[in-house]
Write a protein that holds these residues in place. Structure first.
Motif, short mmCIF file in Angstrom:
data_model
loop_
_atom_site.label_atom_id
_atom_site.label_comp_id
_atom_site.label_asym_id
_atom_site.label_seq_id
_atom_site.Cartn_x
_atom_site.Cartn_y
_atom_site.Cartn_z
N LYS A 42 0.84 -1.20 0.00
CA LYS A 42 0.00 0.00 0.00
C LYS A 42 0.88 1.24 0.00
O LYS A 42 1.88 1.32 0.70
N THR A 43 0.49 2.22 -0.79
CA THR A 43 1.20 3.49 -0.80
C THR A 43 0.39 4.48 0.02
O THR A 43 -0.83 4.54 -0.07
N THR A 44 1.07 5.26 0.80
CA THR A 44 0.39 6.25 1.62
C THR A 44 0.55 7.62 0.99
O THR A 44 1.57 7.94 0.39
N ASN A 45 -0.48 8.41 1.13
CA ASN A 45 -0.46 9.76 0.60
C ASN A 45 0.11 10.67 1.67
O ASN A 45 -0.48 10.85 2.73
N THR A 46 1.25 11.24 1.41
CA THR A 46 1.87 12.14 2.38
C THR A 46 1.77 13.56 1.88
O THR A 46 2.01 13.86 0.70
N ASN A 47 1.40 14.43 2.77
CA ASN A 47 1.30 15.86 2.45
C ASN A 47 2.39 16.61 3.19
O ASN A 47 2.64 16.33 4.37
N PRO A 48 3.04 17.57 2.55
CA PRO A 48 4.06 18.33 3.27
C PRO A 48 3.42 19.21 4.34
O PRO A 48 2.28 19.65 4.22
N TRP A 49 4.16 19.40 5.40
CA TRP A 49 3.67 20.19 6.51
C TRP A 49 3.82 21.68 6.18
O TRP A 49 4.87 22.13 5.74
N ALA A 50 2.75 22.43 6.40
CA ALA A 50 2.78 23.87 6.17
C ALA A 50 3.21 24.55 7.46
O ALA A 50 2.41 24.68 8.39
N TRP A 51 4.46 25.00 7.51
CA TRP A 51 4.95 25.64 8.72
C TRP A 51 4.41 27.06 8.79
O TRP A 51 4.52 27.83 7.83
N PRO A 52 3.80 27.45 9.88
CA PRO A 52 3.17 28.78 9.95
C PRO A 52 4.17 29.93 10.02
O PRO A 52 3.82 31.05 9.74
#
Length: 54
Positions: A42-52
């Motif tokens: 299974k491949t996981t969908n990773t989203n980059p973290w938006a640093w505030p």
């Protein structure tokens, strides 16, 4: 200086390594894990973290 006398410590070190090599190491080497991990396709969908603060 008594700590420079290798007489008792050399024997303890030798005995410890012989114990490890002769008794403990073969037991550890013959160990087979009971829970063998399987490959997960299974491949996981990773989203980059938006640093505030950037």
């Amino acid at each position: 200086m008594p700590q420079l006398n290798p007489d008792p410590w050399l024997f303890i070190l030798s005995f410890t390594w012989l114990t490890y090599i002769i008794i403990i190491q073969p037991k550890i080497s013959s160990y087979l894990p009971t829970n063998i991990p399987h490959k997960n396709n299974k491949t996981t969908n990773t989203n980059p973290w938006a640093w505030p603060w950037i």
